[in-house]
Design an enzyme around this catalytic site. Structure first.
Site, PDB file in Angstrom:
ATOM      1  N   ILE A 184       0.799  -1.238   0.053  1.00 16.39           N
ATOM      2  CA  ILE A 184       0.084   0.032   0.078  1.00 16.39           C
ATOM      3  C   ILE A 184       0.961   1.249  -0.001  1.00 16.39           C
ATOM      4  O   ILE A 184       1.831   1.470   0.937  1.00 16.39           O
ATOM      5  CB  ILE A 184      -0.982  -0.045   1.226  1.00 16.39           C
ATOM      6  CG1 ILE A 184      -1.686  -1.218   1.287  1.00 16.39           C
ATOM      7  CG2 ILE A 184      -1.864   1.259   1.093  1.00 16.39           C
ATOM      8  CD1 ILE A 184      -2.745  -1.313   0.091  1.00 16.39           C
ATOM      9  N   LYS A 185       0.811   2.009  -0.744  1.00 20.28           N
ATOM     10  CA  LYS A 185       1.505   3.418  -1.214  1.00 20.28           C
ATOM     11  C   LYS A 185       0.889   4.398  -0.195  1.00 20.28           C
ATOM     12  O   LYS A 185      -0.193   4.883  -0.318  1.00 20.28           O
ATOM     13  CB  LYS A 185       1.534   3.541  -2.644  1.00 20.28           C
ATOM     14  CG  LYS A 185       2.169   2.865  -3.640  1.00 20.28           C
ATOM     15  CD  LYS A 185       2.524   3.175  -4.775  1.00 20.28           C
ATOM     16  CE  LYS A 185       3.456   4.335  -5.050  1.00 20.28           C
ATOM     17  NZ  LYS A 185       3.612   4.634  -6.491  1.00 20.28           N
ATOM     18  N   ILE A 186       1.897   5.043   0.527  1.00 19.24           N
ATOM     19  CA  ILE A 186       1.490   6.055   1.365  1.00 19.24           C
ATOM     20  C   ILE A 186       2.448   7.026   1.262  1.00 19.24           C
ATOM     21  O   ILE A 186       3.818   6.819   1.286  1.00 19.24           O
ATOM     22  CB  ILE A 186       1.393   5.617   3.022  1.00 19.24           C
ATOM     23  CG1 ILE A 186       0.679   4.420   2.917  1.00 19.24           C
ATOM     24  CG2 ILE A 186       1.147   6.834   3.992  1.00 19.24           C
ATOM     25  CD1 ILE A 186       0.508   3.996   4.544  1.00 19.24           C
TER      26      ILE A 186
END
Length: 363
Positions: free
Chosen positions: A138-140
């Site tokens: 998951i890209k944050i």
């Protein structure tokens, strides 16, 4: 031996910075995995905006889902998760063979949440659970608020691709957030092995300064920042703090070079791929650049672990009036704003398509 194989052999992973349904259904991605040593994939709102907004490949799925009174955002995540789940399955043999070091795909949380830690944490957990794939990051974003969500997500066992990092300083802040998350897991008696990468954007540096620095300085700043960051990365891996976590079973948060397509038409189309060859790193490469490198690229040298000429080059930019920290903050802010703009265009495109397809079905 081809050029992509040489990068693979020196210990650098090649990931594709693109995702479309056609890449999956046509077998092109499978071919890149087989022939060009591609071992992972990244996506972002701009990539999906192009994939969905400029293609008919998603029309059937949009038509079938739009009758369920879903929001445009919910419909997007359905489409994205379908694509990325298929991609994750293609990379699963690589993931398994590398014990989780490689073989990842990435999905970004809504860019509208870049400055909301609590909502980012919630959405990251939900998206990862929905995907139900161990090799989906998951890209944050590495914003101030994003760092809070990154630490909490790692502690919760959600693999994270930290995006929108531009400087060594920003990288170190993201790395420390990752370390804190792992340390909290160890203290809580949890498995220390939670995957993560830290994505440093390269070419946008050179675009930002191209009109304000001397001609001989063009296309040198992004590489110098990468060299400085690689030194910090190597130093961190050699530190006692990291060694203790590794002994407890943690996997290193690898540095990922992002934004590695050449923007200057007068520069080599493989500039950033050739310059950023380095063991234990990842280069996520636009499709056009990947094909160019496979055709005529050469990896002649490896980034030095001691930073090489980075200090001297950055000092020269400082003399030319470039404040690295100030510019890094600006680039991160502008990058977040660009993703918001792409996100809104993406959702608008989905809404427009859904309405058009509904009218077509009714007529």
């Amino acid at each position: 031996m081809n050029s992509t194989q040489k990068l693979h052999d020196l210990g650098q992973s090649i990931w594709l910075d693109n995702i479309t349904r056609e890449l999956l259904t046509s077998g092109i991605l499978a071919g890149y995995i087989r022939d060009l040593q591609v071992t992972g994939l990244t996506s972002n709102p701009t990539i999906f905006e192009h994939a969905i907004g400029h293609s008919t490949a998603y029309d059937a799925a949009i038509r079938s889902q739009s009758d369920n009174d879903k929001s445009d955002e919910s419909l997007f995540f359905d489409l994205a998760l379908e694509d990325l789940s298929q991609a994750a399955d293609l990379f699963r043999p690589t993931f398994d063979a590398s014990a989780g070091v490689d073989g990842w795909v990435s999905l970004e949380v809504s860019p509208l949440l870049a400055h909301d830690a609590a909502k980012t944490l919630k959405e990251a957990a939900e998206l990862h659970a929905r995907a139900n794939r161990p090799n989906l990051f998951i890209k944050i974003p590495g914003t101030t608020e994003g760092l809070v969500a990154i630490e909490a997500s790692i502690f919760a066992g959600v693999p994270v691709n930290v995006t929108l990092l531009f400087s060594c300083k920003q990288y170190l802040a993201a790395a420390k957030a990752y370390l804190r998350g792992i340390e909290r897991r160890i203290e809580a008696g949890l498995d220390a092995n939670v995957g993560s990468v830290a994505s440093l954007f390269i070419s946008r540096w050179d675009v930002a300064v191209k009109d304000t620095v001397s001609p001989q300085s063009r296309n040198r700043l992004g590489i110098a920042v990468a060299m400085q960051t690689y030194q910090a990365y190597c130093d961190l891996l050699a530190s006692s703090r990291w060694q203790a976590l590794a002994a407890a079973g943690a996997s290193a948060q690898r540095v990922l070079w992002a934004s590695t397509g050449t923007k200057d038409p007068q520069a080599s189309d493989t500039l950033y791929v050739e310059a950023l060859a380095a063991p234990h790193t990842i280069n996520t490469i636009p499709e056009k650049t990947l094909l160019a490198f496979a055709d005529h690229g050469q990896a002649k040298q490896v980034l030095p672990m001691d930073g090489g000429e980075a200090g001297a080059v950055l000092a020269d930019f400082d003399r030319q009036g470039i404040d690295i920290d100030v510019l890094a903050e600006r680039l991160q802010r502008e990058g977040a704003e660009a993703f918001v703009a792409s996100w809104r265009q993406l959702l608008q495109a989905i809404g427009t398509k859904a309405a058009h397809l509904a009218r077509s079905s009714a007529s």
